[in-house]
Design a protein around this motif. Structure first.
Motif, PDB file in Angstrom:
ATOM      1  N   UNK A   1       0.868  -1.065  -0.184  1.00 56.96           N
ATOM      2  CA  UNK A   1       0.258   0.014  -0.042  1.00 56.96           C
ATOM      3  C   UNK A   1       0.949   1.331  -0.049  1.00 56.96           C
ATOM      4  N   UNK A   2       2.183   1.383   0.558  1.00 52.16           N
ATOM      5  CA  UNK A   2       2.641   2.425   0.716  1.00 52.16           C
ATOM      6  C   UNK A   2       4.113   2.114   0.086  1.00 52.16           C
ATOM      7  N   UNK A   3       4.812   3.142  -0.695  1.00 52.53           N
ATOM      8  CA  UNK A   3       6.201   2.856  -1.394  1.00 52.53           C
ATOM      9  C   UNK A   3       7.210   2.970  -0.292  1.00 52.53           C
ATOM     10  N   UNK A   4       8.121   2.297  -0.772  1.00 48.50           N
ATOM     11  CA  UNK A   4       9.412   2.444   0.346  1.00 48.50           C
ATOM     12  C   UNK A   4      10.366   3.589  -0.015  1.00 48.50           C
ATOM     13  N   UNK A   5      11.360   3.919   0.680  1.00 53.21           N
ATOM     14  CA  UNK A   5      12.131   4.949   0.479  1.00 53.21           C
ATOM     15  C   UNK A   5      12.825   5.047  -0.656  1.00 53.21           C
ATOM     16  N   UNK A   6      12.980   3.985  -1.308  1.00 49.64           N
ATOM     17  CA  UNK A   6      13.679   3.741  -2.608  1.00 49.64           C
ATOM     18  C   UNK A   6      12.886   4.451  -3.753  1.00 49.64           C
ATOM     19  N   UNK A   7      11.324   4.722  -3.507  1.00 51.33           N
ATOM     20  CA  UNK A   7      10.570   5.167  -4.346  1.00 51.33           C
ATOM     21  C   UNK A   7      10.117   6.830  -4.002  1.00 51.33           C
ATOM     22  N   UNK A   8      11.060   7.226  -3.367  1.00 49.01           N
ATOM     23  CA  UNK A   8      10.748   8.732  -2.787  1.00 49.01           C
ATOM     24  C   UNK A   8      11.036   9.966  -3.773  1.00 49.01           C
ATOM     25  N   UNK A   9      11.703   9.481  -4.735  1.00 48.41           N
ATOM     26  CA  UNK A   9      12.187  10.285  -6.155  1.00 48.41           C
ATOM     27  C   UNK A   9      12.197   9.823  -7.201  1.00 48.41           C
ATOM     28  N   UNK A  10      12.291  10.731  -8.380  1.00 47.68           N
ATOM     29  CA  UNK A  10      12.300  10.164  -9.917  1.00 47.68           C
ATOM     30  C   UNK A  10      13.771   9.167 -10.080  1.00 47.68           C
ATOM     31  N   UNK A  11      14.730   9.316  -9.307  1.00 44.45           N
ATOM     32  CA  UNK A  11      15.662   8.284  -9.603  1.00 44.45           C
ATOM     33  C   UNK A  11      15.348   7.018  -9.058  1.00 44.45           C
ATOM     34  N   UNK A  12      14.733   6.735  -7.922  1.00 42.41           N
ATOM     35  CA  UNK A  12      14.199   5.525  -7.301  1.00 42.41           C
ATOM     36  C   UNK A  12      13.332   4.887  -8.209  1.00 42.41           C
ATOM     37  N   UNK A  13      12.385   5.813  -8.748  1.00 41.29           N
ATOM     38  CA  UNK A  13      11.349   5.207  -9.531  1.00 41.29           C
ATOM     39  C   UNK A  13      11.925   4.777 -10.812  1.00 41.29           C
ATOM     40  N   UNK A  14      12.806   5.494 -11.511  1.00 37.83           N
ATOM     41  CA  UNK A  14      13.705   4.961 -12.767  1.00 37.83           C
ATOM     42  C   UNK A  14      14.331   3.662 -12.443  1.00 37.83           C
ATOM     43  N   UNK A  15      14.987   3.753 -11.268  1.00 40.77           N
ATOM     44  CA  UNK A  15      15.568   2.184 -11.101  1.00 40.77           C
ATOM     45  C   UNK A  15      14.521   1.101 -10.873  1.00 40.77           C
ATOM     46  N   UNK A  16      13.285   1.285 -10.188  1.00 39.10           N
ATOM     47  CA  UNK A  16      12.602   0.247 -10.209  1.00 39.10           C
ATOM     48  C   UNK A  16      11.984  -0.006 -11.402  1.00 39.10           C
ATOM     49  N   UNK A  17      11.571   0.821 -12.428  1.00 38.28           N
ATOM     50  CA  UNK A  17      11.337   0.533 -13.709  1.00 38.28           C
ATOM     51  C   UNK A  17      12.261  -0.267 -14.632  1.00 38.28           C
ATOM     52  N   UNK A  18      13.468   0.130 -14.517  1.00 41.42           N
ATOM     53  CA  UNK A  18      14.471  -0.387 -15.195  1.00 41.42           C
ATOM     54  C   UNK A  18      15.271  -1.696 -14.779  1.00 41.42           C
ATOM     55  N   UNK A  19      14.920  -1.981 -13.455  1.00 42.45           N
ATOM     56  CA  UNK A  19      15.654  -3.253 -12.829  1.00 42.45           C
ATOM     57  C   UNK A  19      15.431  -4.516 -13.357  1.00 42.45           C
ATOM     58  N   UNK A  20      14.188  -4.855 -13.824  1.00 45.54           N
ATOM     59  CA  UNK A  20      14.048  -6.209 -14.305  1.00 45.54           C
ATOM     60  C   UNK A  20      14.740  -6.503 -15.711  1.00 45.54           C
ATOM     61  N   UNK A  21      14.478  -5.313 -16.556  1.00 50.73           N
ATOM     62  CA  UNK A  21      15.100  -5.601 -17.788  1.00 50.73           C
ATOM     63  C   UNK A  21      16.523  -5.559 -17.682  1.00 50.73           C
ATOM     64  N   UNK A  22      17.205  -4.641 -16.837  1.00 50.55           N
ATOM     65  CA  UNK A  22      18.696  -4.714 -16.543  1.00 50.55           C
ATOM     66  C   UNK A  22      19.234  -5.789 -16.078  1.00 50.55           C
ATOM     67  N   UNK A  23      18.258  -6.889 -15.278  1.00 51.04           N
ATOM     68  CA  UNK A  23      18.862  -8.040 -14.748  1.00 51.04           C
ATOM     69  C   UNK A  23      18.930  -8.906 -15.875  1.00 51.04           C
ATOM     70  N   UNK A  24      17.814  -9.168 -16.552  1.00 44.18           N
ATOM     71  CA  UNK A  24      17.747  -9.890 -17.865  1.00 44.18           C
ATOM     72  C   UNK A  24      18.710  -9.709 -18.774  1.00 44.18           C
ATOM     73  N   UNK A  25      19.027  -8.453 -19.213  1.00 42.15           N
ATOM     74  CA  UNK A  25      20.107  -8.048 -20.019  1.00 42.15           C
ATOM     75  C   UNK A  25      21.502  -8.593 -19.631  1.00 42.15           C
TER      76      UNK A  25
END
Length: 542
Positions: free
Chosen positions: A284-308
């Motif tokens: 229900x609540x986002x963690x501290x890693x989603x408190x800014x645009x850089x954290x959000x970008x990491x969350x969006x990209x981490x799955x693809x980054x792991x696969x690559x």
């Protein structure tokens, strides 16, 4: 009344509007699709031309084939050589590679025109018009069929121009095209189960990786009966330039047809916009890693980054494992033996091979960088960026988050490739501690050129968002210059268009810092233009 009758007529004709959708898809992919087809045909033609010069006689090719068939690591990657004719050796070299590329092309194409259309809401608009539910996946599959047919025809024509016979070229072209059609059907099916285009692409590409591992195990382990359980094995079983088993082509054709039928039926019965596999709800609540645009970008990209990263690690291990045997593989060519002696013997040849492999890693990492950078465009066109930017999130910070993810992510995938190569080569040379840092640095030497590619994509996003596909076209041009430029003996001024031309060839050559510095400065300038352009322009929906 007329609108109700049109909708009712469309529901009774599930494939209504398919022809118009095919035309629309061809128009949208008028740059990317011809580029894919051209690359696949160019690989076949240039490989045949190069092997004709390196191994001009039947005796030299027979010696070459004997060494290859005795090298397990080479067989795992390419399969065994079944014919010592020029066409047979060419087919051995490109069959698996071309089949994998045709599979990736088909997957990206089908998902783009099915699940991605639902994700952005455009298919819902089409649903309000007289377009049948089955017409959308059927149209995407139709475009994939056209693309793979063009590939098959192009290979059949290009290889004879390089000196190979037509019959084997036709068998190889049809095998590659049929394999691409099979994976198009698989992508249409994953698009019905996944709720996002990223999930559909990931599932289908993961299947390509699994099928490749099955084929590699079958060839390297001597269990060739396993080839019947993988579409990439069917390409081998066709036996272009050896047995020419035309009936094997019925396997990928039947598989593609079956997958297409199931996918179109599922598309007609499931809810629009929903996947058959529901998405998992987060906390229900986002963690501290989603408190800014850089954290959000990491969350969006981490799955693809792991696969690559996993893909680069495995690919690097395969490249590093074969490096020790490269001298024996190439010694059957008198021209290559002379070149080996001139550049300093076996160790210099291994370094040259590893440097060339790192160059290929750089080009593939460029594809990741473009994909990651243009994720920002996807967020904008879907409307999600507007929701974020309506709050206290600045435009520059939001866009910079995606650019940082692309730049740092490309460095990570390159390092993963170097790590895999260093571990495999180090284990075979009994020098892991020496080879791992050496090859990780060699892989990272490609990063300045990759940064230029990412910055070019960012500049297009910031200044000309409707022209972002040009970034893929530019990367294709860089690929063709690197692979075909030396074969075609292009002028150095033309070769210098590619940023990868200016990189030091390491391991082997000494570092040349001025070109690297210029590449980094160019990337920085393009990123500054990108962020300033995005700050000034209007947001829009694709």
């Amino acid at each position: 009344m007329n609108g109700h009758m049109m909708k009712e007529d469309a529901s009774q004709r599930p494939f209504a509007g398919m022809r118009v959708l095919v035309q629309l898809a061809l128009r949208r992919d008028r740059i990317a699709l011809p580029a894919w087809v051209y690359v696949l045909i160019a690989i076949a033609a240039s490989t045949g031309y190069s092997l004709r010069g390196l191994y001009p006689t039947e005796q030299s090719r027979a010696q070459f084939a004997a060494i290859l068939n005795a090298t397990g690591s080479t067989i795992a990657i390419y399969g065994p050589v079944e014919s010592t004719s020029l066409g047979g050796v060419t087919a051995w070299r490109i069959a698996v590679l071309a089949a994998v590329l045709a599979a990736v092309m088909s997957i990206l194409l089908v998902v783009r025109h099915t699940r991605a259309e639902e994700q952005t809401g455009r298919q819902e608009l089409l649903g309000a018009s007289p377009v049948g539910r089955r017409a959308v996946p059927a149209a995407a599959l139709g475009v994939a069929l056209l693309a793979n047919s063009a590939v098959a025809l192009g290979i059949s024509v290009a290889m004879p121009l390089a000196g190979c016979t037509f019959t084997g070229a036709l068998a190889l072209g049809l095998a590659v095209g049929a394999c691409g059609c099979f994976f198009a059907g698989l992508a249409a099916l994953t698009a019905q189960f996944a709720q996002t285009s990223r999930g559909a692409n990931s599932a289908a590409c993961a299947a390509v990786g699994v099928f490749f591992l099955i084929r590699a195990t079958a060839d390297a382990g001597g269990h060739r009966w396993l080839l019947w359980f993988t579409p990439l094995g069917w390409v081998e079983r066709v036996g272009a330039y050896s047995a020419n088993r035309w009936w094997v082509l019925a396997l990928p054709a039947a598989g593609a047809l079956g997958l297409a039928v199931v996918a179109t039926r599922l598309a007609a019965v499931r809810d629009l916009g929903a996947g058959l596999l529901g998405s998992r709800f987060g906390p229900e609540r986002a963690g501290r890693d989603l408190s800014g645009p850089y954290g959000l970008a990491w969350r969006l990209h981490r799955g693809a980054l792991l696969g690559w990263s996993i893909g680069f690690l495995v690919g690097g291990a395969a490249i590093g494992y074969i490096a020790k045997d490269i001298g024996g593989v190439l010694s059957s060519s008198s021209k290559l033996v002379q070149i080996i002696d001139e550049i300093g013997g076996h160790q210099a040849l291994v370094d040259a091979y590893l440097a060339a492999s790192m160059g290929i890693f750089g080009l593939v990492a460029g594809a990741y960088a473009v994909q990651a950078t243009l994720r920002a465009r996807g967020e904008e066109s879907s409307g999600r960026a507007q929701l974020l930017l309506a709050g206290p999130v600045g435009r520059v910070r939001w866009a910079a988050g995606h650019c940082a993810a692309a730049l740092l992510g490309s460095a990570l995938v390159l390092a993963a490739g170097g790590l895999g190569a260093g571990l495999a080569h180090g284990l075979r040379m009994h020098d892991v501690s020496g080879q791992v840092p050496r090859l990780v640095l060699a892989a990272l030497a490609q990063w300045p050129a990759v940064a230029v590619v990412a910055a070019l994509a960012a500049a297009l996003f910031g200044l000309l968002p409707a022209r972002t596909p040009v970034a893929w076209a530019a990367l294709t041009v860089f690929l063709l210059l690197g692979q075909l430029g030396p074969v075609l003996k292009l002028n150095q001024a033309v070769m210098d268009v590619s940023p990868f031309t200016h990189l030091p060839r390491v391991p082997g050559d000494a570092w040349t810092w001025p070109p690297v510095g210029w590449l980094v400065a160019t990337a920085g300038g393009l990123l500054a233009l990108a962020l300033d352009g995005f700050r000034r322009r209007d947001l829009d929906l694709d």
